[in-house]
Design a protein around this motif. Structure first.
Motif, PDB file in Angstrom:
ATOM      1  N   ALA A 427      65.859  -3.678 -26.955  1.00 30.07           N
ATOM      2  CA  ALA A 427      65.986  -3.292 -25.553  1.00 30.07           C
ATOM      3  C   ALA A 427      64.951  -2.229 -25.174  1.00 30.07           C
ATOM      4  CB  ALA A 427      67.402  -2.792 -25.272  1.00 30.07           C
ATOM      5  N   VAL A 428      64.782  -1.221 -26.041  1.00 30.21           N
ATOM      6  CA  VAL A 428      63.822  -0.154 -25.746  1.00 30.21           C
ATOM      7  C   VAL A 428      62.402  -0.699 -25.765  1.00 30.21           C
ATOM      8  CG1 VAL A 428      62.871   2.014 -26.585  1.00 30.21           C
ATOM      9  CG2 VAL A 428      65.333   1.665 -26.592  1.00 30.21           C
ATOM     10  N   MET A 430      61.392  -3.695 -25.111  1.00 35.74           N
ATOM     11  CA  MET A 430      61.163  -4.492 -23.908  1.00 35.74           C
ATOM     12  C   MET A 430      60.936  -3.605 -22.702  1.00 35.74           C
ATOM     13  SD  MET A 430      60.816  -7.435 -22.555  1.00 35.74           S
ATOM     14  CE  MET A 430      61.374  -8.556 -23.831  1.00 35.74           C
ATOM     15  N   MET A 431      61.699  -2.520 -22.558  1.00 35.66           N
ATOM     16  CA  MET A 431      61.498  -1.600 -21.442  1.00 35.66           C
ATOM     17  C   MET A 431      60.117  -0.958 -21.506  1.00 35.66           C
ATOM     18  SD  MET A 431      65.152   0.381 -20.984  1.00 35.66           S
ATOM     19  CE  MET A 431      64.440   1.349 -19.664  1.00 35.66           C
ATOM     20  N   VAL A 432      59.729  -0.496 -22.684  1.00 42.06           N
ATOM     21  CA  VAL A 432      58.409   0.134 -22.835  1.00 42.06           C
ATOM     22  C   VAL A 432      57.311  -0.846 -22.489  1.00 42.06           C
ATOM     23  CG1 VAL A 432      56.811   1.144 -24.494  1.00 42.06           C
ATOM     24  CG2 VAL A 432      59.225   1.801 -24.534  1.00 42.06           C
ATOM     25  N   ARG A 433      57.436  -2.102 -22.979  1.00 42.24           N
ATOM     26  CA  ARG A 433      56.409  -3.110 -22.720  1.00 42.24           C
ATOM     27  C   ARG A 433      56.283  -3.396 -21.239  1.00 42.24           C
ATOM     28  NH1 ARG A 433      52.289  -4.140 -25.250  1.00 42.24           N
ATOM     29  NH2 ARG A 433      53.454  -4.302 -27.183  1.00 42.24           N
ATOM     30  N   LYS A 434      57.417  -3.566 -20.550  1.00 42.23           N
ATOM     31  CA  LYS A 434      57.363  -3.879 -19.129  1.00 42.23           C
ATOM     32  C   LYS A 434      56.877  -2.690 -18.307  1.00 42.23           C
ATOM     33  CE  LYS A 434      58.374  -8.047 -19.656  1.00 42.23           C
ATOM     34  NZ  LYS A 434      57.290  -9.039 -19.470  1.00 42.23           N
ATOM     35  N   MET A 435      57.174  -1.488 -18.730  1.00 42.41           N
ATOM     36  CA  MET A 435      56.656  -0.318 -18.028  1.00 42.41           C
ATOM     37  C   MET A 435      55.143  -0.212 -18.213  1.00 42.41           C
ATOM     38  SD  MET A 435      59.742   2.367 -18.887  1.00 42.41           S
ATOM     39  CE  MET A 435      58.850   3.783 -18.316  1.00 42.41           C
ATOM     40  N   GLU A 436      54.658  -0.615 -19.386  1.00 43.53           N
ATOM     41  CA  GLU A 436      53.212  -0.635 -19.595  1.00 43.53           C
ATOM     42  C   GLU A 436      52.543  -1.691 -18.737  1.00 43.53           C
ATOM     43  OE1 GLU A 436      52.745  -1.296 -23.733  1.00 43.53           O
ATOM     44  OE2 GLU A 436      53.007   0.817 -24.295  1.00 43.53           O
ATOM     45  N   GLU A 437      53.291  -2.731 -18.403  1.00 42.28           N
ATOM     46  CA  GLU A 437      52.748  -3.783 -17.553  1.00 42.28           C
ATOM     47  C   GLU A 437      52.844  -3.448 -16.074  1.00 42.28           C
ATOM     48  OE1 GLU A 437      54.761  -7.348 -18.599  1.00 42.28           O
ATOM     49  OE2 GLU A 437      54.091  -7.315 -20.689  1.00 42.28           O
ATOM     50  N   GLY A 438      53.441  -2.319 -15.765  1.00 47.31           N
ATOM     51  CA  GLY A 438      53.476  -1.878 -14.385  1.00 47.31           C
ATOM     52  C   GLY A 438      54.831  -1.910 -13.729  1.00 47.31           C
ATOM     53  N   TYR A 439      55.898  -2.332 -14.427  1.00 46.86           N
ATOM     54  CA  TYR A 439      57.227  -2.337 -13.842  1.00 46.86           C
ATOM     55  C   TYR A 439      57.731  -0.897 -13.726  1.00 46.86           C
ATOM     56  CZ  TYR A 439      57.633  -7.380 -14.693  1.00 46.86           C
ATOM     57  OH  TYR A 439      57.449  -8.729 -14.687  1.00 46.86           O
ATOM     58  N   ASP A 440      58.549  -0.644 -12.689  1.00 48.62           N
ATOM     59  CA  ASP A 440      59.200   0.660 -12.621  1.00 48.62           C
ATOM     60  C   ASP A 440      60.343   0.694 -13.623  1.00 48.62           C
ATOM     61  OD1 ASP A 440      61.909   0.037 -11.118  1.00 48.62           O
ATOM     62  OD2 ASP A 440      60.335  -1.075 -10.058  1.00 48.62           O
ATOM     63  N   THR A 446      66.489  -3.587 -16.099  1.00 48.57           N
ATOM     64  CA  THR A 446      67.228  -4.793 -15.727  1.00 48.57           C
ATOM     65  C   THR A 446      66.537  -6.052 -16.255  1.00 48.57           C
ATOM     66  OG1 THR A 446      66.073  -4.828 -13.599  1.00 48.57           O
ATOM     67  CG2 THR A 446      68.202  -3.695 -13.687  1.00 48.57           C
ATOM     68  N   PHE A 447      65.217  -6.037 -16.319  1.00 52.77           N
ATOM     69  CA  PHE A 447      64.485  -7.185 -16.847  1.00 52.77           C
ATOM     70  C   PHE A 447      64.811  -7.379 -18.331  1.00 52.77           C
ATOM     71  CE2 PHE A 447      60.891  -9.310 -18.798  1.00 52.77           C
ATOM     72  CZ  PHE A 447      60.667 -10.362 -17.925  1.00 52.77           C
ATOM     73  N   ALA A 448      64.961  -6.282 -19.069  1.00 48.02           N
ATOM     74  CA  ALA A 448      65.302  -6.380 -20.488  1.00 48.02           C
ATOM     75  C   ALA A 448      66.644  -7.071 -20.671  1.00 48.02           C
ATOM     76  CB  ALA A 448      65.330  -4.982 -21.108  1.00 48.02           C
ATOM     77  N   TYR A 449      67.601  -6.803 -19.773  1.00 44.09           N
ATOM     78  CA  TYR A 449      68.901  -7.473 -19.875  1.00 44.09           C
ATOM     79  C   TYR A 449      68.763  -8.961 -19.594  1.00 44.09           C
ATOM     80  CZ  TYR A 449      73.746  -8.743 -18.947  1.00 44.09           C
ATOM     81  OH  TYR A 449      74.977  -9.358 -18.974  1.00 44.09           O
TER      82      TYR A 449
END
Length: 592
Positions: A427-428, A430-440, A446-449
């Motif tokens: 979960a962590v 996925m959050m880090v990866r999506k934040m690096e891609e520009g997600y807030d 929520t995307f990780a879920y």
């Protein structure tokens, strides 16, 4: 690429973020309740389990082994064969004694065992009239589950065996008042007897019949009621006197001879007070004869708390014993259990430190900084917080379902410790990866879920299913090891819930948004689809490219890959057959 629109389905992570006050409250309350539950868990060396064996012993003085086997043992065996769940019946017949070991099936439920023992007593009680007259018993023993974790030796040098027994009885009464003490048993007590040794030659000279002497003894010492005297105020019981109160009275008892002359029993026999010879149980400590006092803990008790209470009680008892009598401890199971729990805490701390170190490096290592690389501790910190949170909730569940701390549950927690961090790391990451891609932060959580919740739950349930045979085993071994299944499944399921409910909230608090690199199309000045500044995937690292090439090779050579997999599996089966099979390793604890 553009940011993917949120799914309209229920999202537990989004719900946790929208109700952040409740999430914070639950996290704190569960942590506190879990810590409190840990100190309320019963602690013992082994898990409780039910023995499925009973010993039926019958005495027939004067009978030969053949008579005992045919007229007692055989009849009892036929009756025991009718008892529900009967499995094995082993019998031993010897002159004057019959012993039967009755075992019921391992598949019987622990809750049914007391009912089976009641059926044994009832059936044998119904057929007892068919046994020969003069038998003693049958006597039943089904208390095999009593474990005397604490054993004391009552040393009383210079005192008689009878005086030792008086001291031991007093100690037993005081130990029974200690909380969590279920049973206190005395071992090595020598029962007093009065011996009357008559010379056959002397009886022949006097013309006395030994049977007549015994009959006169029985008549003189009989306890009989002589009626009652009723008065206006009360009813008085009348009893026949003459019972022996001392050995001297027994020696002075008159015996009628064949000619009518009276003789004293002391004139024709030696009357003395002594002890059972040979003794049935003899206990020695440091080379001296002692009385051993075994203390058994009640079900669900805390052996460590019991040990502390017993130390206080024995100190008080030693102060009241006469000079020359002391109570020495021989067996101290609370110390062994305390060491076991301490070893678990040590291993737990080591595991947490290792997991945190790996998480800090694996999740927080990035290019940049003064030395070309730097470590962001925030992702590892989120994982580090989830470990005590999952353990706390696991302790709370163990307390609720009555699972104590023992060698099986502690081992299960250590096994689960390496598995319960997997979901949080996924979960962590996925959050880090999506934040690096520009997600807030919120969208990344929520995307990780949406992407990982169901795969993580499926993997968790599959792992838990691997322990299902232990949980479904209907045997004494399955009952003994049930905590492996229960604790592991509880910890894994709770780790999934924590990963999808609390981890997103912790991630929004602790994780830091890093500026993401522009995609290659934007750098070249030719944005694809007009989304050069939108979120994009960061999969252009040396490790990822190497891993992708390895996967592509395995797919391209699929049959070779399948063959290698089957070969490795076959080698594993062959190697497993060469591993020594042992339910538990040999105990390293020295015997007292």
């Amino acid at each position: 690429m553009s940011q993917i629109e949120p799914s309209k389905r229920f999202n537990l992570s989004r719900w946790a973020l929208e109700h952040s006050a409740l999430t914070r409250y639950l996290m704190v309350v569960l942590m506190v309740l879990g810590c409190a539950a840990y100190f309320q868990l019963g602690q013992d060396e082994d898990p409780p389990f039910t023995f499925r064996a009973m010993v039926v012993r019958t005495y027939w003085p004067g009978a030969t082994a053949q008579q005992v086997a045919e007229q007692v043992t055989d009849r009892l065996e036929r009756t025991l064969q009718e008892v529900p769940f009967a499995d094995k019946i082993r019998s031993y017949s010897k002159p004057g004694e019959s012993q039967i070991i009755f075992q019921i099936k391992d598949s019987s439920r622990a809750a049914d065992v007391p009912g089976v023992w009641y059926a044994v007593r009832k059936k044998i009680g119904d057929m007892r009239g068919t046994l020969p007259s003069g038998i003693q018993g049958p006597f039943f023993n089904d208390d095999f589950g009593d474990v005397y974790g604490v054993i004391y030796a009552l040393e009383a040098d210079g005192f008689s065996e009878a005086e030792r027994k008086v001291f031991a009885d007093d100690v037993r009464q005081q130990l029974l008042r200690v909380p969590d003490v279920a049973k206190v048993e005395l071992f090595g007590v020598q029962d007093e007897k009065v011996f009357i040794e008559v010379s056959a030659k002397r009886l022949a000279q006097l013309g006395l019949d030994f049977s007549a002497v015994l009959a006169q003894l029985g008549q003189q010492n009989a306890v009989e009621s002589a009626g009652a005297v009723q008065t206006p105020q009360d009813v008085l019981q009348v009893r026949v006197g003459g019972q022996f109160q001392a050995v001297e009275e027994l020696r002075a008892m008159p015996i009628r001879g064949p000619s009518g002359a009276q003789l004293r029993l002391g004139d024709i026999a030696e009357v003395r007070r002594g002890y059972v010879d040979p003794p049935s149980v003899k206990v020695r400590h440091q080379g001296q004869g002692v009385i051993a006092i075994g203390v058994s803990m009640g079900k669900g008790g805390d052996i460590i708390a019991l040990g502390k209470a017993l130390r206080v009680a024995t100190a008080r008892i030693n102060a009241t014993l006469p000079v020359g009598a002391t109570l020495a401890q021989v067996q101290d199971q609370p110390v062994a259990v305390s060491d076991s729990v301490g070893e678990f805490i040590k291993v737990l701390i080591e595991a947490v430190v290792i997991v945190l170190a790996v998480s800090f490096v694996a999740l927080g290592l990035h290019k940049g900084g003064r030395f070309g690389w730097h470590v962001d501790i925030r992702p590892g910190l989120v994982v580090g917080i989830t470990i005590p949170l999952v353990l706390a909730v696991t302790f709370l569940a163990m307390w609720y379902w009555g699972i104590g701390l023992h060698k099986i549950s502690l081992g299960s927690l250590i096994i689960a410790l390496g598995l319960l961090v997997d979901d949080a790391i996924i979960a962590v990451e996925m959050m880090v990866r999506k934040m690096e891609e520009g997600y807030d932060k919120v969208r990344a959580a929520t995307f990780a879920y949406e992407i990982t919740a169901m795969p993580m739950l499926t993997g968790t349930l599959i792992t838990a299913a691997g322990f299902l045979p232990i949980g479904l085993a209907r045997s004494m071994t399955g009952e003994y090891t049930f905590a492996i299944f229960a604790v592991t499944v509880i910890a894994l399921v709770l780790s999934w819930f924590v990963s999808v409910y609390f981890v997103p909230y912790l991630g929004t608090l602790l994780l830091k948004s890093r500026p993401h690199a522009a995609p290659a199309s934007a750098v070249e000045g030719a944005p694809a689809g007009g989304h050069g500044d939108g979120p994009h995937e960061m999969f252009d690292t040396a490790f990822y490219n190497t891993f992708r090439r390895a996967v592509n090779w395995c797919v391209a050579h699929r049959w070779l890959t399948i063959g290698a997999t089957v070969l490795i599996f076959a080698l594993g089966i062959v190697g497993m057959g060469r591993v020594q099979q042992q339910f538990f390793p040999d105990s390293s604890r020295p015997m007292p």
